[in-house]
Design a protein around this motif. Structure first.
Motif, PDB file in Angstrom:
ATOM      1  N   ARG A   7       0.821  -1.216   0.000  1.00 48.90           N
ATOM      2  CA  ARG A   7       0.000   0.000   0.000  1.00 48.90           C
ATOM      3  C   ARG A   7       0.857   1.269   0.000  1.00 48.90           C
ATOM      4  N   LYS A   8       0.246   2.335  -0.432  1.00 49.73           N
ATOM      5  CA  LYS A   8       0.922   3.624  -0.539  1.00 49.73           C
ATOM      6  C   LYS A   8       1.408   4.100   0.828  1.00 49.73           C
ATOM      7  N   GLY A   9       2.642   4.557   0.869  1.00 51.85           N
ATOM      8  CA  GLY A   9       3.179   5.136   2.083  1.00 51.85           C
ATOM      9  C   GLY A   9       3.777   4.147   3.058  1.00 51.85           C
ATOM     10  N   TYR A  10       3.802   2.857   2.748  1.00 53.55           N
ATOM     11  CA  TYR A  10       4.392   1.864   3.642  1.00 53.55           C
ATOM     12  C   TYR A  10       5.827   1.621   3.190  1.00 53.55           C
ATOM     13  N   THR A  11       6.725   2.452   3.664  1.00 56.13           N
ATOM     14  CA  THR A  11       8.101   2.526   3.185  1.00 56.13           C
ATOM     15  C   THR A  11       8.891   1.230   3.254  1.00 56.13           C
ATOM     16  N   PRO A  12       8.861   0.459   4.334  1.00 59.08           N
ATOM     17  CA  PRO A  12       9.714  -0.744   4.368  1.00 59.08           C
ATOM     18  C   PRO A  12       9.455  -1.716   3.225  1.00 59.08           C
ATOM     19  N   ASP A  13       8.211  -1.892   2.836  1.00 60.80           N
ATOM     20  CA  ASP A  13       7.925  -2.816   1.738  1.00 60.80           C
ATOM     21  C   ASP A  13       8.324  -2.254   0.388  1.00 60.80           C
ATOM     22  N   ASN A  14       8.242  -0.949   0.233  1.00 62.39           N
ATOM     23  CA  ASN A  14       8.497  -0.339  -1.065  1.00 62.39           C
ATOM     24  C   ASN A  14       9.959  -0.006  -1.294  1.00 62.39           C
ATOM     25  N   ALA A  15      10.782  -0.060  -0.280  1.00 61.90           N
ATOM     26  CA  ALA A  15      12.165   0.400  -0.387  1.00 61.90           C
ATOM     27  C   ALA A  15      12.958  -0.372  -1.446  1.00 61.90           C
ATOM     28  N   ALA A  16      12.822  -1.664  -1.493  1.00 66.57           N
ATOM     29  CA  ALA A  16      13.587  -2.454  -2.469  1.00 66.57           C
ATOM     30  C   ALA A  16      13.178  -2.108  -3.898  1.00 66.57           C
ATOM     31  N   CYS A  17      11.884  -1.988  -4.145  1.00 73.54           N
ATOM     32  CA  CYS A  17      11.408  -1.641  -5.488  1.00 73.54           C
ATOM     33  C   CYS A  17      11.832  -0.233  -5.867  1.00 73.54           C
TER      34      CYS A  17
END
Length: 76
Positions: free
Chosen positions: A3-13
């Motif tokens: 989901r938008k704004g959930y930095t730990p999950d999006n960091a690798a991408c």
């Protein structure tokens, strides 16, 4: 990516796409390149990125050689 704004999950991408844009996209002029040529160039870049690129975290080896070394150590 989650989901938008959930930095730990999006960091690798986000890190990967940042490297992709800097190393592949921004360094070239794409105005006269059609979609098929772009896809072919992108596939070549991704092949290099995933298997031949030298990585400091792998002690200066590329991922392919590192995997071979790791598998050789496991079989001994």
């Amino acid at each position: 990516m989650s989901r938008k704004g959930y930095t730990p999950d999006n960091a690798a991408c986000e890190g990967f796409f940042g490297v992709l844009k800097n190393e592949f996209f921004y360094s070239r002029n794409w105005r006269k390149v059609n979609k098929e040529e772009f896809k072919a160039e992108l596939e070549k870049y991704l092949e290099w990125f995933c298997s031949k690129r030298i990585k400091v975290g792998l002690n200066g080896m590329n991922p392919t050689d590192y995997r071979k070394l790791y598998l050789d150590k496991q079989s001994v």
